[in-house]
Scaffold this active site. Structure first.
Site, mmCIF file in Angstrom:
data_model
loop_
_atom_site.group_PDB
_atom_site.id
_atom_site.type_symbol
_atom_site.label_atom_id
_atom_site.label_comp_id
_atom_site.label_asym_id
_atom_site.label_seq_id
_atom_site.Cartn_x
_atom_site.Cartn_y
_atom_site.Cartn_z
ATOM 1 N N HIS A 1 5.504 0.347 -5.232
ATOM 2 C CA HIS A 1 4.897 1.594 -5.732
ATOM 3 C C HIS A 1 3.962 2.253 -4.734
ATOM 4 C CE1 HIS A 1 6.076 1.410 -10.101
ATOM 5 N NE2 HIS A 1 6.418 0.193 -9.688
ATOM 6 N N ASP B 1 -1.093 7.828 -0.634
ATOM 7 C CA ASP B 1 -0.753 7.438 -2.002
ATOM 8 C C ASP B 1 0.753 7.242 -2.085
ATOM 9 O OD1 ASP B 1 -1.246 6.888 -4.670
ATOM 10 O OD2 ASP B 1 -2.521 8.641 -4.941
HETATM 11 O O1 LIG Z 1 -3.422 -2.751 -11.564
HETATM 12 P P1 LIG Z 1 -4.607 -2.192 -10.843
HETATM 13 O O2 LIG Z 1 -5.048 -3.069 -9.715
HETATM 14 O O3 LIG Z 1 -5.720 -1.828 -11.795
HETATM 15 O O4 LIG Z 1 -4.181 -0.804 -10.164
HETATM 16 C C1 LIG Z 1 -3.444 0.200 -10.851
HETATM 17 C C2 LIG Z 1 -2.082 0.441 -10.206
HETATM 18 O O5 LIG Z 1 -2.302 1.090 -8.954
HETATM 19 C C3 LIG Z 1 -1.172 1.301 -8.107
HETATM 20 O O6 LIG Z 1 -0.332 2.364 -8.585
HETATM 21 C C4 LIG Z 1 0.754 2.861 -7.814
HETATM 22 O O7 LIG Z 1 1.837 3.163 -8.649
HETATM 23 C C5 LIG Z 1 1.961 4.508 -9.116
HETATM 24 C C6 LIG Z 1 3.271 4.620 -9.909
HETATM 25 O O8 LIG Z 1 4.386 4.365 -9.077
HETATM 26 C C7 LIG Z 1 1.967 5.486 -7.936
HETATM 27 O O9 LIG Z 1 2.075 6.827 -8.406
HETATM 28 C C8 LIG Z 1 0.669 5.323 -7.159
HETATM 29 O O10 LIG Z 1 0.714 6.152 -5.994
HETATM 30 C C9 LIG Z 1 0.453 3.868 -6.737
HETATM 31 O O11 LIG Z 1 -0.888 3.755 -6.219
HETATM 32 C C10 LIG Z 1 -0.442 -0.019 -7.910
HETATM 33 O O12 LIG Z 1 0.689 0.170 -7.103
HETATM 34 C C11 LIG Z 1 -0.091 -0.686 -9.221
HETATM 35 O O13 LIG Z 1 0.510 -1.949 -8.978
HETATM 36 C C12 LIG Z 1 -1.365 -0.897 -10.012
HETATM 37 O O14 LIG Z 1 -1.065 -1.450 -11.284
HETATM 38 O O1 LIG Z 2 -8.689 7.990 -17.488
HETATM 39 C C1 LIG Z 2 -7.530 7.862 -17.088
HETATM 40 C C2 LIG Z 2 -7.180 7.973 -15.717
HETATM 41 C C3 LIG Z 2 -5.859 7.828 -15.364
HETATM 42 N N1 LIG Z 2 -4.912 7.573 -16.289
HETATM 43 C C4 LIG Z 2 -3.482 7.486 -15.900
HETATM 44 O O2 LIG Z 2 -3.332 6.606 -14.798
HETATM 45 C C5 LIG Z 2 -2.226 7.019 -14.020
HETATM 46 C C6 LIG Z 2 -2.616 7.062 -12.550
HETATM 47 O O3 LIG Z 2 -1.448 7.015 -11.805
HETATM 48 P P1 LIG Z 2 -1.337 7.521 -10.324
HETATM 49 O O4 LIG Z 2 0.067 7.367 -9.918
HETATM 50 O O5 LIG Z 2 -1.874 8.900 -10.193
HETATM 51 O O6 LIG Z 2 -2.287 6.571 -9.454
HETATM 52 P P2 LIG Z 2 -2.546 4.978 -9.468
HETATM 53 O O7 LIG Z 2 -3.810 4.811 -10.244
HETATM 54 O O8 LIG Z 2 -1.396 4.321 -10.102
HETATM 55 O O9 LIG Z 2 -2.736 4.622 -8.029
HETATM 56 C C7 LIG Z 2 -1.782 8.383 -14.535
HETATM 57 O O10 LIG Z 2 -0.622 8.233 -15.333
HETATM 58 C C8 LIG Z 2 -2.971 8.827 -15.382
HETATM 59 O O11 LIG Z 2 -2.637 9.674 -16.470
HETATM 60 C C9 LIG Z 2 -5.225 7.466 -17.619
HETATM 61 O O12 LIG Z 2 -4.356 7.260 -18.473
HETATM 62 N N2 LIG Z 2 -6.529 7.624 -17.995
#
Ligand SMILES: O=P(O)(O)OC[C@H]1O[C@H](O[C@H]2O[C@H](CO)[C@@H](O)[C@H](O)[C@H]2O)[C@H](O)[C@@H](O)[C@@H]1O
Ligand SMILES: O=c1ccn([C@@H]2O[C@H](COP(=O)(O)OP(=O)(O)O)[C@@H](O)[C@H]2O)c(=O)[nH]1
Length: 468
Positions: free
Chosen positions: A156, A364
């Site tokens: 991701h 990202d």
């Molecule tokens: O599980 P956490 O350590 O709390 O972090 C939250 C997630 O962050 C990352 O999200 C990524 O996936 C998104 C969907 O494909 C994408 O849009 C975003 O750019 C990425 O940063 C991480 O890859 C996840 O594993 C985490 O669960």
């Molecule tokens: O207060 C919050 C902040 C974020 N999100 C969700 O968290 C996801 C963030 O995904 P993104 O791919 O932008 O970044 P990531 O946190 O996975 O790196 C999106 O679906 C947001 O709608 C949410 O549900 N509540």
């Protein structure tokens, strides 16, 4: 039809009805609710004598299997190797890279534990879909235990270019682990090129048409599958938001001022200090925006146990306080900064009302917030997306005002242009963004990956000899 088994560190289990701040859990919940199956992952708990078997919870068509981990293993795996080593590496932040043998060993141990507790739940014809950098070695461990079915992997976050990837002592082992999958999915073509260049140069692999790779005795495929959102649901939520109590409160609090919104986990990859600095620069250079524009930044705390995240939190509190101290009036506070998780319908309200969406990561994988902002707009009077060129979403969202988040003055100029943009141009840009958001939904993403995993599996299992 084969059963789908999803593996991810973060699981949006049925008990956690509250919104999860993280795109992966949000996206997979949408994907699995559609076709049902088994979702296997970390329970979110640690215990010294953690049971070897996962806790099973059933909800509708989805069975959840939640594994509790030993606290030392979990720390080395999650805060250590996954988020202290792989996360900064894949986001091109070598200055933040921590390399410790004990973290690497803990990471592998957790993958062994996960494989051992998943294996008894698997049926031979299950299709296993592993998500993200926490579990790159999982296929190797499942193969070692005798699983011969199809296994796909989706990464991701960005895949770094070879020069950056070489800084990781375990780079060769990780790519060897990737070769045990049948299909490796990345977010963008740029990520695919980065991985294939490494495979052909450093690993001396063979690259065929369509991203087919031969490496040692394995054959697998690497391709881009840009993730999407549940667009229809977001459009519906945002349309309802127009008449919601949240919207009434938001409007009353703004007292006719224009809103610019940002929604990001409190993560150093998201470019939050740069965004704050650009807003400060905007107010300094264009005094006419003072008292007329309010920026709201939603930033739920994330990975609070990792020291770089604690440092970032302090930095943002200071710079946010500085901006408000410098520009606030007795009846206007320029920046509203919220360390809170909001549910989707509240986010839909904020997106819908905001004239500008500010998505400015330094790097990202995709950034689902950018797509959610687009989906939530009023087609007749849409807002403008200001988007970092370093977000995976920038490949598809060609109607956004693309910015370089390192260029603070350039970002302030884009914010100013967004605030002044005439309606016709806003509509034209929104249409260009909405086309890929409507077409490439989370459901299309899921179907595309799984279709390719099904087709590619036979070729992969046949081995590289069969390619002649
Ligand atoms: O599980 P956490 O350590 O709390 O972090 C939250 C997630 O962050 C990352 O999200 C990524 O996936 C998104 C969907 O494909 C994408 O849009 C975003 O750019 C990425 O940063 C991480 O890859 C996840 O594993 C985490 O669960
Ligand atoms: O207060 C919050 C902040 C974020 N999100 C969700 O968290 C996801 C963030 O995904 P993104 O791919 O932008 O970044 P990531 O946190 O996975 O790196 C999106 O679906 C947001 O709608 C949410 O549900 N509540």
């Amino acid at each position: 039809m084969a059963r789908l088994v999803i593996v991810s560190n973060r699981v949006a289990s049925p008990k956690e009805r509250a919104a999860k701040a993280g795109g992966l859990a949000v996206a997979l919940r949408e994907a699995l609710s559609e076709q049902g199956g088994l979702w296997f992952g970390w329970s979110g708990e640690t215990a010294v004598d953690a049971p070897a078997a996962p806790k099973i919870v059933r909800s509708g068509r989805v069975t959840y299997a939640l594994q509790t981990l030993d606290p030392d293993d979990q720390r080395a795996h999650y805060a250590g190797y996954a988020n202290g080593t792989l996360w900064p590496l894949c986001h091109y932040r070598l200055g933040l890279l921590s390399v410790r043998r004990s973290d690497w060993e803990g990471y592998r141990r957790v993958n062994v534990t996960f494989a051992a507790s998943l294996m008894p739940l698997l049926k031979p014809d299950d299709v296993v879909w592993v998500h993200d950098y926490h579990f790159i070695p999982l296929a190797s461990e499942l193969r070692a235990l005798g699983f011969t079915g199809r296994i796909g992997y989706f990464h991701h976050i960005p895949w770094p270019t070879p020069e950056v990837f070489y800084t990781l002592p375990s780079h060769a082992a990780l790519v060897q682990d990737l070769s045990q999958y049948d299909l490796v999915g990345l977010q963008t073509e740029h990520d695919v090129r980065a991985l294939l260049t490494y495979i052909s140069s450093e690993a001396r692999g063979w690259i065929g048409p369509g991203g087919i790779v031969g490496l040692k005795n394995r054959r697998f495929r690497v391709a881009a599958y840009p993730i999407g959102i549940d667009t229809e649901m977001f459009v519906k939520d945002a349309t309802h938001a127009q008449r919601s109590e949240d919207m009434r409160r938001l409007r009353a609090s703004l007292a006719g001022r224009t809103l610019a919104v940002g929604v990001d986990r409190l993560d150093y990859s998201k470019g939050l200090p740069n965004k704050f600095a650009a807003f400060d620069n905007l107010l300094e250079r264009w005094p006419e925006h003072r008292s007329h524009v309010t920026m709201m930044q939603v930033a739920p705390v994330s990975r609070g146990e990792v020291s770089e995240y604690q440092i970032l939190r302090r930095e943002l509190e200071e710079s946010g306080g500085r901006i408000n101290g410098r520009f606030a009036e007795f009846d206007w506070v320029p920046l509203r900064y919220l360390n809170k998780v909001f549910p989707r319908n509240t986010l839909a309200t904020l997106y819908r009302h905001a004239r500008v969406g500010l998505v400015t990561p330094l790097r990202d994988g995709m950034n689902l917030v950018a797509k959610e902002y687009v989906a939530a707009q009023n087609p007749e009077d849409p807002g403008v997306l200001v988007l970092s060129r370093f977000a995976g979403a920038a490949d598809e969202l060609t109607g956004a005002l693309l910015v370089n988040p390192y260029d603070i003055e350039g970002m302030a100029e884009a914010m100013d242009a967004a605030l002044r943009m005439p309606k016709e141009e806003r509509i034209e840009r929104w249409r260009a963004n909405m086309e890929p958001v409507s077409r490439n939904t989370i459901h299309a993403w899921c179907a595309h990956f799984l279709r390719d995993l099904g087709t590619e599996a036979d070729a992969a299992i046949a081995g590289p000899e069969s390619r002649a």
